[in-house]
Design a protein around this motif. Structure first.
Motif, PDB file in Angstrom:
ATOM      1  N   ALA A  37       0.835  -1.214   0.000  1.00 36.54           N
ATOM      2  CA  ALA A  37       0.000   0.000   0.000  1.00 36.54           C
ATOM      3  C   ALA A  37       0.861   1.252   0.000  1.00 36.54           C
ATOM      4  N   LEU A  38       1.955   1.252   0.781  1.00 36.59           N
ATOM      5  CA  LEU A  38       2.854   2.413   0.795  1.00 36.59           C
ATOM      6  C   LEU A  38       3.509   2.625  -0.568  1.00 36.59           C
ATOM      7  N   LEU A  39       3.923   1.542  -1.227  1.00 38.80           N
ATOM      8  CA  LEU A  39       4.523   1.668  -2.561  1.00 38.80           C
ATOM      9  C   LEU A  39       3.523   2.247  -3.563  1.00 38.80           C
ATOM     10  N   PHE A  40       2.290   1.753  -3.537  1.00 40.96           N
ATOM     11  CA  PHE A  40       1.273   2.287  -4.459  1.00 40.96           C
ATOM     12  C   PHE A  40       0.925   3.735  -4.133  1.00 40.96           C
ATOM     13  N   LEU A  41       1.021   4.104  -2.847  1.00 40.37           N
ATOM     14  CA  LEU A  41       0.755   5.490  -2.466  1.00 40.37           C
ATOM     15  C   LEU A  41       1.807   6.417  -3.046  1.00 40.37           C
ATOM     16  N   VAL A  42       3.073   5.969  -3.032  1.00 39.25           N
ATOM     17  CA  VAL A  42       4.144   6.768  -3.626  1.00 39.25           C
ATOM     18  C   VAL A  42       3.918   6.938  -5.131  1.00 39.25           C
ATOM     19  N   LYS A  43       3.400   5.898  -5.791  1.00 38.16           N
ATOM     20  CA  LYS A  43       3.135   5.944  -7.233  1.00 38.16           C
ATOM     21  C   LYS A  43       1.796   6.611  -7.566  1.00 38.16           C
ATOM     22  N   GLN A  44       1.124   7.145  -6.562  1.00 37.08           N
ATOM     23  CA  GLN A  44      -0.147   7.865  -6.731  1.00 37.08           C
ATOM     24  C   GLN A  44      -1.288   6.967  -7.202  1.00 37.08           C
ATOM     25  N   HIS A  45      -1.180   5.643  -6.936  1.00 36.35           N
ATOM     26  CA  HIS A  45      -2.303   4.742  -7.217  1.00 36.35           C
ATOM     27  C   HIS A  45      -3.196   4.705  -5.973  1.00 36.35           C
ATOM     28  N   ALA A  47      -6.432   4.393  -5.436  1.00 37.87           N
ATOM     29  CA  ALA A  47      -7.487   3.376  -5.281  1.00 37.87           C
ATOM     30  C   ALA A  47      -6.907   2.060  -4.761  1.00 37.87           C
ATOM     31  N   THR A  48      -5.775   1.642  -5.319  1.00 43.23           N
ATOM     32  CA  THR A  48      -5.130   0.396  -4.853  1.00 43.23           C
ATOM     33  C   THR A  48      -4.695   0.538  -3.405  1.00 43.23           C
ATOM     34  N   THR A  49      -4.140   1.700  -3.072  1.00 36.01           N
ATOM     35  CA  THR A  49      -3.737   1.944  -1.682  1.00 36.01           C
ATOM     36  C   THR A  49      -4.934   1.836  -0.744  1.00 36.01           C
ATOM     37  N   PHE A  50      -6.058   2.406  -1.187  1.00 32.70           N
ATOM     38  CA  PHE A  50      -7.257   2.378  -0.342  1.00 32.70           C
ATOM     39  C   PHE A  50      -7.694   0.938  -0.053  1.00 32.70           C
ATOM     40  N   TRP A  51      -7.779   0.120  -1.069  1.00 32.15           N
ATOM     41  CA  TRP A  51      -8.276  -1.254  -0.858  1.00 32.15           C
ATOM     42  C   TRP A  51      -7.268  -2.131  -0.104  1.00 32.15           C
ATOM     43  N   LEU A  52      -5.985  -1.897  -0.307  1.00 24.96           N
ATOM     44  CA  LEU A  52      -4.992  -2.628   0.490  1.00 24.96           C
ATOM     45  C   LEU A  52      -5.087  -2.224   1.959  1.00 24.96           C
ATOM     46  N   GLY A  53      -5.315  -0.929   2.202  1.00 22.12           N
ATOM     47  CA  GLY A  53      -5.506  -0.469   3.580  1.00 22.12           C
ATOM     48  C   GLY A  53      -6.720  -1.106   4.220  1.00 22.12           C
ATOM     49  N   VAL A  54      -7.798  -1.225   3.438  1.00 27.92           N
ATOM     50  CA  VAL A  54      -9.001  -1.883   3.961  1.00 27.92           C
ATOM     51  C   VAL A  54      -8.692  -3.340   4.322  1.00 27.92           C
ATOM     52  N   SER A 101      -2.869  -6.804  16.682  1.00 32.87           N
ATOM     53  CA  SER A 101      -4.190  -6.659  16.064  1.00 32.87           C
ATOM     54  C   SER A 101      -4.667  -5.209  16.098  1.00 32.87           C
ATOM     55  N   VAL A 102      -4.450  -4.551  17.251  1.00 30.76           N
ATOM     56  CA  VAL A 102      -4.860  -3.137  17.339  1.00 30.76           C
ATOM     57  C   VAL A 102      -4.030  -2.280  16.382  1.00 30.76           C
ATOM     58  N   SER A 103      -2.728  -2.541  16.370  1.00 32.01           N
ATOM     59  CA  SER A 103      -1.849  -1.728  15.518  1.00 32.01           C
ATOM     60  C   SER A 103      -2.198  -1.879  14.048  1.00 32.01           C
ATOM     61  N   TRP A 104      -2.439  -3.134  13.572  1.00 35.27           N
ATOM     62  CA  TRP A 104      -2.767  -3.314  12.153  1.00 35.27           C
ATOM     63  C   TRP A 104      -4.141  -2.764  11.816  1.00 35.27           C
ATOM     64  N   SER A 105      -5.062  -2.815  12.773  1.00 38.08           N
ATOM     65  CA  SER A 105      -6.378  -2.196  12.516  1.00 38.08           C
ATOM     66  C   SER A 105      -6.228  -0.696  12.286  1.00 38.08           C
ATOM     67  N   LEU A 106      -5.441  -0.068  13.176  1.00 31.73           N
ATOM     68  CA  LEU A 106      -5.237   1.387  13.034  1.00 31.73           C
ATOM     69  C   LEU A 106      -4.451   1.725  11.776  1.00 31.73           C
ATOM     70  N   LEU A 107      -3.408   0.942  11.490  1.00 29.50           N
ATOM     71  CA  LEU A 107      -2.615   1.207  10.287  1.00 29.50           C
ATOM     72  C   LEU A 107      -3.449   1.033   9.016  1.00 29.50           C
ATOM     73  N   GLY A 108      -4.305  -0.006   8.986  1.00 27.31           N
ATOM     74  CA  GLY A 108      -5.167  -0.194   7.816  1.00 27.31           C
ATOM     75  C   GLY A 108      -6.088   0.994   7.601  1.00 27.31           C
ATOM     76  N   LEU A 109      -6.699   1.485   8.690  1.00 25.47           N
ATOM     77  CA  LEU A 109      -7.565   2.671   8.572  1.00 25.47           C
ATOM     78  C   LEU A 109      -6.773   3.897   8.122  1.00 25.47           C
ATOM     79  N   ALA A 110      -5.557   4.047   8.669  1.00 25.69           N
ATOM     80  CA  ALA A 110      -4.730   5.202   8.306  1.00 25.69           C
ATOM     81  C   ALA A 110      -4.345   5.160   6.836  1.00 25.69           C
ATOM     82  N   LEU A 111      -3.979   3.980   6.313  1.00 26.91           N
ATOM     83  CA  LEU A 111      -3.625   3.852   4.890  1.00 26.91           C
ATOM     84  C   LEU A 111      -4.822   4.175   3.999  1.00 26.91           C
ATOM     85  N   ALA A 112      -6.001   3.677   4.353  1.00 24.23           N
ATOM     86  CA  ALA A 112      -7.199   3.985   3.566  1.00 24.23           C
ATOM     87  C   ALA A 112      -7.500   5.483   3.590  1.00 24.23           C
TER      88      ALA A 112
END
Length: 753
Positions: A37-45, A47-54, A101-112
């Motif tokens: 998700a971070l790599l796709f965010l750098v490439k300005q993708h 939508a892909t970043t959003f769904w990976l974060g989800v 589990s808490v950390s990945w939940s928060l990180l997923g929301l933050a990436l989205a």
């Protein structure tokens, strides 16, 4: 690599510490998805970043839900590949611990949230990243200082070393992807706060960790006890933090000094730029987003004539002549367009309009419309010159067309003049030949009348003699009409009745049938101071014009009447034709003015009438009533009134005039008569003349040593001191000056020219 440890049964790849706490398979999936998700965010993708974060959020929140509810969804064991190791601290095989589990939940929301463009969501993502860093740092400190309760308590703190490390790395990457949000915005800022953070943060983070680690190692080896270790730790931390703070303060102070110097320099440059813009020759102004004039320089105010308080602070629309033009300008600027040489008209203080060219753009700060930057150039004079040039171009075209028509008319007039000259020669020849033929006939008739004839024969002879006399008068009229009036002597006189007897037949001949020519002249002798040829030309033109005006009607009467009025004779030529309008009457004497078709009229007839009568010392009067007719009255001096007494007779000089150009000869003759010269024929002794005006070099040689000579041509080789050469194309002023100078010379006196 951790996932490969599970797949290929390498426990060490999942447990870096070797304490039995391994990274779980579902955690490895969350790590891989978050990294992608971070790599796709750098490439300005986004939508892909959003769904990976989800996906990352779902992985973490599912484990957290199972811990919180006690429900086993059975989704953790499929990825264990049947392995039984790595389950320390977990409540169910394959399930990540609560911190992960808490950390990945928060990180997923933050990436989205980071994948969106909404400032609020990006601000929330930054906050979630900071929370995750704090959770991961707590577990990492447990591993660093050997505090196993921070990472090994079931249902509470169980987390593998590589899990907390990867969570910390992903959270740091998340914050780095948000440079416009805190804390990275301050860290990257060039302000004093940013400088302070960059100087202090590395030491603040690393120094306590290093000192704490040294304290734990020292106590474990028995170098000092716990109180001494705590005191030493506090002292060292305090000293180092004070040193760090002091260093940061010095750095901030140095930065502020440079900043103040930069501000002074910037203010100086800003003042210089403001002065330059204020005194610039080109007009400048700024307009706010609502159309209010925020600033204008001296050139703008001077161009329009306003004082600052009359212009600045008011709506720009008040100073534009065309409302739709300024509305279009503002609309384009609000759309982000840049205007180049946009034509408009602005209203000056005195009410006049200025044509201007506008170049304008918008200054935006953070995407917000701050003000326009407008350059105004006055092109009023240029527009006026363009209009003048266009008008002059049209005038030149019109003048060219008129000149072309005039040339065509001149060519036509030349052809008419050539035909008239031919007719004149024919008339002169006919008159001369008829006179020669009639002379013996009249002599024989006079002889027959003296013989003894019967009454019937005598009546026949008288009838034949009457016809011969009519033919003789017709021949005399043709001869008079063919003469050049400009060659007549200034002293020549004409008796009206004798002249009319010769000229009336010719004049009656130019009239249409149905138009009657009547005459009423004074009885007895009535000599007038004008040559017969000139008088014939004058009256012939008037009679012909009168006849032409009545040609369409077919009938009419033309009357020629004369009577003495003191020292002058009034000779009137009147008709009962259509008359003239006041406009035509005012211009009828102008050269080339005519109401007839150009092909049959030159427009010079009445101008010739006016010129000949004026030369004779008379005047021409015109009376015309539209629909009732026209009367031309010629006031001509009586010849006897023009003759002075014998003892008062002026001493006229004699001049020989030989010029081949008839128009030039006529002009020179008029000038010579005005200088009291009589025009004589060139014959006999050259000494009999007081002045020679010639255009033949051979004749100049024959009069050397006699009277002064005015020669129209380049100086001949045999010319003497009494010869004035005027060249082949002298101007009128040069001709007059030469004649005046020659008239003032005495015979034999050298010409000063």
């Amino acid at each position: 690599m951790s996932f490969a440890g599970w797949a290929f049964d390498f426990p060490r790849l999942t447990d870096w510490e070797g304490n039995g706490i391994s990274i779980q398979p579902n955690t490895t999936l969350a790590v891989m998805a978050a990294g992608a998700a971070l790599l796709f965010l750098v490439k300005q993708h986004r939508a892909t970043t959003f769904w990976l974060g989800v996906f990352v959020a779902l992985v973490g929140s599912t484990a957290a839900f199972q811990y919180a509810s006690g429900i086993n969804l059975g989704i953790d064991t499929p990825l264990l590949f049947g392995r039984t190791w790595g389950g320390r601290g977990t409540l169910a095989p394959g399930r990540m611990g609560p911190p992960a589990s808490v950390s990945w939940s928060l990180l997923g929301l933050a990436l989205a949230a980071t994948a969106t463009d909404k400032p609020l969501w990006r601000r929330i993502a930054s906050g979630l990243g900071i929370v995750v860093i704090c959770i991961a740092s707590l577990s990492l400190m447990g591993y660093v200082f050997g505090a196993d309760r921070l990472y090994s308590l079931p249902r509470l703190t169980t987390i593998a070393l590589q899990t907390t490390t990867m969570i910390l790395a992903v959270a740091a990457g998340l914050l780095c992807s948000l440079p416009d949000r805190q804390p990275l915005r301050t860290l990257l800022s060039r302000s004093a706060a940013g400088l302070l953070v960059r100087r202090a943060l590395p030491a603040v983070v690393t120094v306590p960790v290093v000192l704490g680690f040294l304290q734990v190692v020292g106590q474990a080896r028995g170098l000092f006890d716990a109180p001494m270790g705590a005191a030493a730790l506090v002292l060292l931390v305090t000293v180092l933090l004070v040193a760090i703070l002091w260093s940061a303060a010095r750095a901030v102070e140095s930065y502020e000094e440079r900043l103040r110097a930069s501000e002074v320099d910037l203010q100086t440059k800003s003042d210089q730029l403001a002065t330059f813009l204020e005194t610039a020759a080109i007009a400048l102004h700024r307009v706010g987003p609502d159309g209010t004039i925020l600033w204008a320089n001296e050139a703008e105010l001077k161009t329009l004539g306003y004082a600052p308080h009359e212009y600045i602070g008011r709506r720009i629309t008040e100073f534009h002549a065309d409302g739709h033009v300024i509305d279009d300008i503002l609309a384009r600027l609000h759309r982000g367009e840049t205007l180049r040489e946009y034509e408009a008209q602005m209203i000056c203080k005195d009410g006049s309009l200025k044509d201007v060219l506008i170049d304008s753009s918008v200054l935006r700060v953070g995407g917000t419309f701050l003000h326009t930057q407008c350059f105004t150039r006055d092109i009023t004079e240029r527009k006026r010159l363009e209009v003048t040039t266009q008008r002059h171009g049209k005038e030149l075209e019109q003048a060219l067309r008129e000149r072309t028509l005039a040339l065509e008319a001149s060519h036509q007039q030349l052809r008419i003049a050539e035909r008239m000259a031919a007719l004149g020669n024919l008339s002169a020849g006919l008159g001369h030949d008829m006179g020669n033929l009639l002379l013996p006939v009249r002599m024989r008739l006079e002889s027959l009348e003296k013989d003894f004839l019967s009454p019937r024969a005598r009546d026949d002879v008288r009838a034949i003699r009457t016809s011969a006399e009519y033919l003789q008068r017709l021949a005399n009229g043709l001869r008079l009409l063919a003469l050049d009036p400009s060659r007549a002597s200034a002293t020549e006189t004409t008796d009206l009745r004798d002249w009319w007897n010769d000229a009336q037949r010719v004049m009656a001949g130019v009239l249409s049938r149905g138009i009657v020519l009547e005459a009423s002249l004074p009885d007895g002798e009535c000599p007038v101071g004008i040559s017969a040829a000139a008088l014939t030309q004058v009256v012939f033109n008037l009679v012909q014009n009168a006849g032409d005006s009545m040609r369409t009607r077919g009938t009419g009467t033309i009357r020629v009447r004369g009577r003495c009025e003191g020292e002058k004779v009034r000779l009137c030529v009147s008709d009962d034709g259509p008359g003239m309008t006041p406009e035509v009457q005012a211009r009828c004497m102008e050269p080339f003015f005519t109401t007839k078709t150009r092909a049959i009229s030159t427009g010079l007839g009445l101008a010739l009438v006016h010129g000949l009568i004026k030369e004779a010392g008379g005047t021409v009067e015109v009376e015309s009533v539209l629909g009732r007719g026209t009367t031309f009255s010629l006031l001509i001096p009586l010849a006897r009134a023009a003759q002075p007494a014998a003892n008062e007779m002026p001493q006229h000089k004699r001049a020989v005039l030989h010029l081949r150009d008839s128009r030039l000869r006529s002009f020179v003759a008029l000038e010579l008569r005005a200088l009291q010269f009589d025009i004589v024929e060139e014959h006999g002794d050259p000494g009999a003349a007081d002045l020679f005006v010639l255009d033949d070099a051979g004749r100049v040689a024959g009069v050397q040593g006699a009277a002064p000579v005015v020669y129209f041509g380049d100086s001949p080789e045999s010319s003497g001191t009494n010869t004035r050469s005027l060249g082949k194309a002298p101007t009128i002023s040069i001709i007059r000056q030469a004649l005046v100078e020659a008239a003032s010379l005495r015979r034999g006196q050298p010409n000063p020219a």
